[in-house]
Design a protein around this motif. Structure first.
Motif, PDB file in Angstrom:
ATOM      1  N   THR A  74      32.936  52.384  51.370  1.00 33.37           N
ATOM      2  CA  THR A  74      34.198  52.889  50.822  1.00 33.37           C
ATOM      3  C   THR A  74      34.245  54.405  50.938  1.00 33.37           C
ATOM      4  OG1 THR A  74      34.315  51.053  49.232  1.00 33.37           O
ATOM      5  CG2 THR A  74      35.647  53.008  48.756  1.00 33.37           C
ATOM      6  N   VAL A  75      35.349  54.921  51.457  1.00 37.78           N
ATOM      7  CA  VAL A  75      35.523  56.363  51.619  1.00 37.78           C
ATOM      8  C   VAL A  75      36.306  56.900  50.425  1.00 37.78           C
ATOM      9  CG1 VAL A  75      36.402  58.200  53.105  1.00 37.78           C
ATOM     10  CG2 VAL A  75      35.553  56.073  54.118  1.00 37.78           C
ATOM     11  N   ALA A  76      35.756  57.922  49.785  1.00 41.09           N
ATOM     12  CA  ALA A  76      36.334  58.453  48.544  1.00 41.09           C
ATOM     13  C   ALA A  76      37.680  59.145  48.766  1.00 41.09           C
ATOM     14  CB  ALA A  76      35.348  59.421  47.893  1.00 41.09           C
ATOM     15  N   TYR A  77      38.565  58.960  47.804  1.00 41.80           N
ATOM     16  CA  TYR A  77      39.870  59.620  47.777  1.00 41.80           C
ATOM     17  C   TYR A  77      39.684  61.020  47.194  1.00 41.80           C
ATOM     18  CZ  TYR A  77      44.781  60.480  46.441  1.00 41.80           C
ATOM     19  OH  TYR A  77      46.040  61.004  46.283  1.00 41.80           O
ATOM     20  N   PHE A  98      37.910  61.769  52.550  1.00 45.97           N
ATOM     21  CA  PHE A  98      37.049  62.680  53.306  1.00 45.97           C
ATOM     22  C   PHE A  98      35.586  62.255  53.277  1.00 45.97           C
ATOM     23  CE2 PHE A  98      40.780  65.062  52.224  1.00 45.97           C
ATOM     24  CZ  PHE A  98      41.025  65.816  53.354  1.00 45.97           C
ATOM     25  N   VAL A  99      34.923  62.575  54.374  1.00 46.87           N
ATOM     26  CA  VAL A  99      33.464  62.474  54.453  1.00 46.87           C
ATOM     27  C   VAL A  99      32.946  63.823  54.927  1.00 46.87           C
ATOM     28  CG1 VAL A  99      33.485  59.998  54.935  1.00 46.87           C
ATOM     29  CG2 VAL A  99      33.510  61.629  56.843  1.00 46.87           C
ATOM     30  N   ILE A 100      31.678  64.048  54.699  1.00 45.98           N
ATOM     31  CA  ILE A 100      31.044  65.262  55.220  1.00 45.98           C
ATOM     32  C   ILE A 100      29.862  64.861  56.089  1.00 45.98           C
ATOM     33  CG2 ILE A 100      29.538  67.178  54.577  1.00 45.98           C
ATOM     34  CD1 ILE A 100      31.431  67.999  52.515  1.00 45.98           C
ATOM     35  N   ILE A 101      29.839  65.424  57.284  1.00 47.43           N
ATOM     36  CA  ILE A 101      28.702  65.243  58.192  1.00 47.43           C
ATOM     37  C   ILE A 101      27.897  66.536  58.135  1.00 47.43           C
ATOM     38  CG2 ILE A 101      27.991  64.786  60.565  1.00 47.43           C
ATOM     39  CD1 ILE A 101      30.762  63.450  60.974  1.00 47.43           C
ATOM     40  N   HIS A 102      26.672  66.433  57.665  1.00 53.31           N
ATOM     41  CA  HIS A 102      25.835  67.610  57.426  1.00 53.31           C
ATOM     42  C   HIS A 102      24.711  67.666  58.451  1.00 53.31           C
ATOM     43  CE1 HIS A 102      22.491  69.513  54.744  1.00 53.31           C
ATOM     44  NE2 HIS A 102      23.025  70.418  55.546  1.00 53.31           N
ATOM     45  N   GLN A 161      35.453  65.883  57.486  1.00 52.36           N
ATOM     46  CA  GLN A 161      36.201  64.976  58.352  1.00 52.36           C
ATOM     47  C   GLN A 161      37.159  64.132  57.522  1.00 52.36           C
ATOM     48  OE1 GLN A 161      36.061  64.510  61.922  1.00 52.36           O
ATOM     49  NE2 GLN A 161      37.912  63.441  61.295  1.00 52.36           N
ATOM     50  N   GLY A 162      38.471  64.320  57.762  1.00 56.14           N
ATOM     51  CA  GLY A 162      39.464  63.483  57.104  1.00 56.14           C
ATOM     52  C   GLY A 162      39.467  62.097  57.716  1.00 56.14           C
ATOM     53  N   VAL A 163      39.651  61.095  56.877  1.00 58.12           N
ATOM     54  CA  VAL A 163      39.601  59.701  57.333  1.00 58.12           C
ATOM     55  C   VAL A 163      40.867  58.986  56.870  1.00 58.12           C
ATOM     56  CG1 VAL A 163      38.349  57.500  57.158  1.00 58.12           C
ATOM     57  CG2 VAL A 163      37.086  59.666  57.247  1.00 58.12           C
ATOM     58  N   LEU A 197      39.350  52.386  52.351  1.00 58.36           N
ATOM     59  CA  LEU A 197      39.715  53.636  51.699  1.00 58.36           C
ATOM     60  C   LEU A 197      39.873  53.400  50.201  1.00 58.36           C
ATOM     61  CD1 LEU A 197      42.434  54.873  54.226  1.00 58.36           C
ATOM     62  CD2 LEU A 197      40.011  55.510  54.165  1.00 58.36           C
ATOM     63  N   GLU A 198      39.268  54.278  49.417  1.00 56.00           N
ATOM     64  CA  GLU A 198      39.404  54.171  47.973  1.00 56.00           C
ATOM     65  C   GLU A 198      40.869  54.376  47.587  1.00 56.00           C
ATOM     66  OE1 GLU A 198      37.058  56.018  44.147  1.00 56.00           O
ATOM     67  OE2 GLU A 198      37.843  57.434  45.630  1.00 56.00           O
ATOM     68  N   SER A 199      41.339  53.598  46.623  1.00 57.06           N
ATOM     69  CA  SER A 199      42.718  53.715  46.164  1.00 57.06           C
ATOM     70  C   SER A 199      42.906  55.017  45.393  1.00 57.06           C
ATOM     71  CB  SER A 199      43.088  52.531  45.266  1.00 57.06           C
ATOM     72  OG  SER A 199      42.980  51.321  45.970  1.00 57.06           O
TER      73      SER A 199
END
Length: 206
Positions: A74-77, A98-102, A161-163, A197-199
């Motif tokens: 699940t990708v956080a809102y 969004f996610v972050i690639i570090h 990164q926007g998802v 996607l998280e609601s």
């Protein structure tokens, strides 16, 4: 008796040599430590300007890439990050997850990008949209945001990164010092078939 002692000594020495050789082969089999470490633990904490929750990715191998990562879970809102980073249009539409690639490196410091000479840190991002990679968009991010005062001592790079529900694959070539020797190529698969996607929260204050 003396011969037996000599034989025993030689046998012990031979065993020791074999043990050293075995250990050497064992270490070689483990492979070298990657130049860059990739993680998705997010940036939750007061020390970060933008706070993004951790995300889950499935790791795999593919010829031509250091690693391939597929977004799952699940990708956080995060409306605040969307607003802060300018992801929304005047009507408030746009990516809000969004996610972050570090990327980090213990051995290599990030060298400030020199725009005049075209040298130093760079990230070449190529986006492929759709399931057949029919649309290619290249974004060469040798950009000023990384030419900061700490660039010569920083061992980290964070990619926000926007998802959304768009099928997208991005390849990312990164080099902390701008050299071909230290460049590595990765693939990131972002396909809603693998994640949700998280609601948005029902609280209008969000």
């Amino acid at each position: 008796m003396e011969k037996a002692s000599v034989f025993k000594s030689v046998a012990v020495s031979a065993c020791a040599v074999l043990l050293v050789i075995a250990c050497a082969f064992g270490l070689a089999a483990c492979g070298e430590t990657p130049l860059y470490k990739v993680d998705f633990s997010g940036t939750v904490g007061d020390q970060y300007k933008h706070q993004v929750a951790a995300s889950t990715w499935r790791e795999s191998d593919e010829e031509g890439f250091e690693k391939v990562y597929t977004l799952t879970g699940t990708v956080a809102y995060n409306l605040k990050v969307a607003q802060d980073l300018g992801y929304l249009d005047q009507d408030g539409n746009g990516r809000k997850h969004f996610v972050i690639i570090h990327f980090s490196s213990e051995d290599l410091a990030r060298v400030a990008y020199n725009e005049a000479e075209g040298t130093g840190f760079y990230v070449k991002i190529t986006n492929f949209y759709g399931t057949d990679d029919e649309t290619e968009v290249v974004k060469h991010t040798s950009f000023g945001a990384m030419a900061d005062a700490d660039a010569d001592t920083s061992h980290d790079y964070y990619l926000f990164q926007g998802v959304d529900e768009t099928v997208r694959t991005l390849t990312l070539e990164i080099s902390f010092d701008g050299t071909e020797e230290n460049a590595r190529l990765y693939k990131f698969v972002i396909d809603p078939a693998n994640y949700k996607l998280e609601s948005a929260p029902t609280d209008s204050a969000e």
